[in-house]
Design a protein around this motif. Structure first.
Motif, PDB file in Angstrom:
ATOM      1  N   SER A  20       4.279 -38.202  92.505  1.00  0.00           N
ATOM      2  CA  SER A  20       5.158 -37.489  91.854  1.00  0.00           C
ATOM      3  C   SER A  20       4.686 -36.606  90.752  1.00  0.00           C
ATOM      4  O   SER A  20       3.358 -36.852  90.107  1.00  0.00           O
ATOM      5  N   ARG A  21       5.440 -35.579  90.461  1.00  0.00           N
ATOM      6  CA  ARG A  21       4.806 -34.779  89.193  1.00  0.00           C
ATOM      7  C   ARG A  21       4.898 -35.661  87.848  1.00  0.00           C
ATOM      8  O   ARG A  21       3.739 -35.377  87.215  1.00  0.00           O
ATOM      9  N   GLU A  22       5.760 -36.605  87.888  1.00  0.00           N
ATOM     10  CA  GLU A  22       5.582 -37.454  86.592  1.00  0.00           C
ATOM     11  C   GLU A  22       4.319 -38.084  86.582  1.00  0.00           C
ATOM     12  O   GLU A  22       3.581 -38.471  85.497  1.00  0.00           O
ATOM     13  N   GLN A  23       3.775 -38.463  87.544  1.00  0.00           N
ATOM     14  CA  GLN A  23       2.613 -39.436  87.772  1.00  0.00           C
ATOM     15  C   GLN A  23       1.376 -38.197  87.093  1.00  0.00           C
ATOM     16  O   GLN A  23       0.486 -38.798  86.607  1.00  0.00           O
ATOM     17  N   ALA A  24       1.489 -37.133  87.829  1.00  0.00           N
ATOM     18  CA  ALA A  24       0.321 -36.192  87.491  1.00  0.00           C
ATOM     19  C   ALA A  24       0.382 -35.983  86.001  1.00  0.00           C
ATOM     20  O   ALA A  24      -0.886 -35.712  85.588  1.00  0.00           O
ATOM     21  N   VAL A  25       1.501 -35.641  85.532  1.00  0.00           N
ATOM     22  CA  VAL A  25       1.361 -35.537  83.935  1.00  0.00           C
ATOM     23  C   VAL A  25       0.801 -36.790  83.103  1.00  0.00           C
ATOM     24  O   VAL A  25      -0.022 -36.688  82.219  1.00  0.00           O
ATOM     25  N   LYS A  26       1.610 -37.738  83.733  1.00  0.00           N
ATOM     26  CA  LYS A  26       0.749 -39.027  82.992  1.00  0.00           C
ATOM     27  C   LYS A  26      -0.855 -39.198  83.154  1.00  0.00           C
ATOM     28  O   LYS A  26      -1.475 -39.591  82.138  1.00  0.00           O
ATOM     29  N   LEU A  27      -1.167 -38.655  84.310  1.00  0.00           N
ATOM     30  CA  LEU A  27      -2.533 -38.987  84.549  1.00  0.00           C
ATOM     31  C   LEU A  27      -3.438 -37.970  83.769  1.00  0.00           C
ATOM     32  O   LEU A  27      -4.270 -38.242  83.079  1.00  0.00           O
ATOM     33  N   ALA A  28      -2.813 -36.705  83.414  1.00  0.00           N
ATOM     34  CA  ALA A  28      -3.525 -35.863  82.469  1.00  0.00           C
ATOM     35  C   ALA A  28      -3.427 -36.120  81.072  1.00  0.00           C
ATOM     36  O   ALA A  28      -4.484 -36.187  80.317  1.00  0.00           O
ATOM     37  N   ARG A  29      -2.510 -36.966  80.626  1.00  0.00           N
ATOM     38  CA  ARG A  29      -2.214 -37.685  79.418  1.00  0.00           C
ATOM     39  C   ARG A  29      -2.995 -38.695  79.414  1.00  0.00           C
ATOM     40  O   ARG A  29      -3.896 -38.806  78.175  1.00  0.00           O
ATOM     41  N   ASP A  30      -3.320 -39.516  80.081  1.00  0.00           N
ATOM     42  CA  ASP A  30      -4.139 -40.535  80.086  1.00  0.00           C
ATOM     43  C   ASP A  30      -5.586 -40.075  80.057  1.00  0.00           C
ATOM     44  O   ASP A  30      -6.314 -40.809  79.415  1.00  0.00           O
ATOM     45  N   CYS A  31      -5.954 -39.371  80.788  1.00  0.00           N
ATOM     46  CA  CYS A  31      -7.303 -38.810  80.707  1.00  0.00           C
ATOM     47  C   CYS A  31      -7.771 -38.249  79.350  1.00  0.00           C
ATOM     48  O   CYS A  31      -8.827 -38.470  78.832  1.00  0.00           O
ATOM     49  N   GLN A  32      -7.009 -37.405  78.850  1.00  0.00           N
ATOM     50  CA  GLN A  32      -7.168 -37.071  77.827  1.00  0.00           C
ATOM     51  C   GLN A  32      -7.279 -37.988  76.750  1.00  0.00           C
ATOM     52  O   GLN A  32      -8.301 -37.724  75.756  1.00  0.00           O
ATOM     53  N   ASP A  33      -6.552 -38.801  76.713  1.00  0.00           N
ATOM     54  CA  ASP A  33      -6.443 -39.789  75.473  1.00  0.00           C
ATOM     55  C   ASP A  33      -7.941 -40.620  75.798  1.00  0.00           C
ATOM     56  O   ASP A  33      -8.572 -41.105  74.706  1.00  0.00           O
ATOM     57  N   LEU A  34      -8.253 -40.817  77.000  1.00  0.00           N
ATOM     58  CA  LEU A  34      -9.609 -41.613  77.526  1.00  0.00           C
ATOM     59  C   LEU A  34     -10.688 -40.841  76.770  1.00  0.00           C
ATOM     60  O   LEU A  34     -11.647 -41.241  76.032  1.00  0.00           O
ATOM     61  N   HIS A  35     -10.788 -39.670  76.948  1.00  0.00           N
ATOM     62  CA  HIS A  35     -11.758 -38.829  76.558  1.00  0.00           C
ATOM     63  C   HIS A  35     -11.740 -38.442  74.994  1.00  0.00           C
ATOM     64  O   HIS A  35     -13.027 -38.740  74.582  1.00  0.00           O
ATOM     65  N   MET A  36     -10.661 -38.193  74.538  1.00  0.00           N
ATOM     66  CA  MET A  36     -10.734 -38.040  73.016  1.00  0.00           C
ATOM     67  C   MET A  36     -10.866 -39.612  72.123  1.00  0.00           C
ATOM     68  O   MET A  36     -11.477 -39.569  71.440  1.00  0.00           O
ATOM     69  N   ASP A  37      -9.976 -40.371  72.675  1.00  0.00           N
ATOM     70  CA  ASP A  37     -10.116 -41.782  71.872  1.00  0.00           C
ATOM     71  C   ASP A  37     -11.229 -42.646  72.316  1.00  0.00           C
ATOM     72  O   ASP A  37     -11.580 -43.556  71.587  1.00  0.00           O
ATOM     73  N   GLY A  38     -11.569 -42.373  73.586  1.00  0.00           N
ATOM     74  CA  GLY A  38     -12.627 -43.489  74.023  1.00  0.00           C
ATOM     75  C   GLY A  38     -13.978 -42.824  73.961  1.00  0.00           C
ATOM     76  O   GLY A  38     -14.882 -43.730  73.394  1.00  0.00           O
TER      77      GLY A  38
END
Length: 377
Positions: free
Chosen positions: A86-104
């Motif tokens: 779903s589109r919702e999963q795609a949006v979650k993916l983008a957010r999770d990836c950004q969080d990982l890159h910025m916070d991790g």
């Protein structure tokens, strides 16, 4: 997630006396006006932009590279192979990836320029990437591949593809995105590479990488490229800012030519000096960054057949093993397993499967692209 390098690759940006090779960006606005969203620009409404998926603002100012974009590097994300398309999963993916890159990772923003979900949704990764794609002149400095962050567009694909292959929806969208990038930046299907062609990593995954010849053929058809406009061979332009399995192949070949270099996949000072000396001795323009130009590759790599042995055979065996041919051992002897793996590579790239490592086969083995690959199988 496999990213492993800060986004601002200063060595790349200082290449060949370029000096100040970036333009500061605050948030998503370029310091100088851009014509990215002119009415005559390309239709990019199918790409979900950072604002649309709710991206956090960058932690620090981002930069625009002034080095010419010369390739696309395709990745897998090493995330789960979810069945939620779903589109919702795609949006979650983008957010999770950004969080990982910025916070991790402590980066300023998402590392890659674009992300493709398993459901086929295409999302902007790093802020400014969509605007630069529309303008088609310069790219955002990224963090997806050390040494290539100022000159390669990075595309992350949701999932892990060591044993599995991506869904058709993902592949269809990846083809569309690569073709769009090609049109906007003047790139071609033969400019598409995998992450491990320029970095020591398991990305983009063995199963996915085997699909790259077909991926390139689909982009080739989408772009309407003529077969005669494809170079005979597009070698990976390794240079002193990258480390990868292919760099170790170069080191094996330099060893064969009499140079004392380490066999460690790192483009160190000894390797730089050896490449430049080889270029000088063979009448090849000496590159300031020891770039493996086509003439450099083609004079270094000897033809191998079943009677061959030594360092060049070890180099071929090393890269074959690194890219998924687990039964190929680095022995320096051109054995049956090596010949069988070579024939498999040749078939993938539409080369005659004679089992010899000629110039075209060398190019395909080390991550390059051959013209024959664009013929219909």
């Amino acid at each position: 997630m496999h990213f492993d390098h800060p986004e601002l690759d200063r060595r790349t940006l200082l290449r060949a006396g370029l000096g100040a090779a970036t333009v500061a960006v605050v948030g998503t606005q370029l310091a100088s006006p851009a014509s990215a969203w002119a009415a005559s620009g390309p239709d990019l409404d199918w790409v979900i932009g950072c604002d649309e998926w709710g991206a956090r603002p960058p932690a620090d100012p981002l930069s625009v590279s002034e080095i010419a974009t010369n390739k696309i590097i395709v990745h897998h994300m090493a995330f789960p192979n979810v069945t939620d398309y779903s589109r919702e999963q795609a949006v979650k993916l983008a957010r999770d990836c950004q969080d990982l890159h910025m916070d991790g990772n402590g980066w300023s923003d998402t590392g890659q320029h674009f992300t493709v979900s398993r459901g086929g949704y295409v999302l902007e990764g790093r802020h400014g990437s969509l605007e630069r794609l529309a303008a088609g002149d310069r790219q955002m400095v990224s963090a997806h591949c050390p040494g290539e962050n100022g000159r390669a567009i990075g595309i992350e694909n949701e999932g892990t593809y060591v044993d599995e292959t991506p869904p058709e929806a993902l592949l269809d969208s990846l083809v569309r995105l690569c073709a769009t990038i090609g049109r906007q930046y003047g790139l071609h299907a033969h400019d598409i590479f995998g992450h491990w062609d320029f970095r020591t990593t398991a990305c983009p995954g063995t199963a996915f990488y085997r699909q790259f010849p077909e991926l390139r053929r689909r982009v080739f058809r989408e772009l309407g490229t003529r077969h005669g406009d494809v170079p005979a061979r597009r070698w990976p332009d390794l240079w002193r800012f990258v480390s990868s399995p292919s760099v170790r192949v170069v080191q094996y070949l330099l060893t064969h030519r009499g140079y004392a270099v380490p066999l460690d996949s790192t483009f160190d000072a000894a390797t730089v000096a050896a490449v430049q000396d080889w270029q000088a001795r063979n009448g090849i323009p000496v590159d300031v960054d020891a770039t493996l130009t086509a003439p450099t590759w083609e004079t270094l790599a000897p033809e191998l057949d079943r009677s061959a042995s030594g360092a060049p055979v070890s180099g071929a065996q090393f890269i074959l093993n690194a890219k998924g041919y687990a039964d190929v051992a680095v022995t320096g002897e051109f054995d049956h397993a090596t010949r069988r793996a070579v024939q498999d590579v040749q078939r993938l790239h539409n080369l005659p499967p004679h089992g010899k490592v000629d110039t075209g086969t060398w190019c395909a083995i080390v991550g390059g692209v051959v013209r024959q690959s664009f013929r219909r199988p």
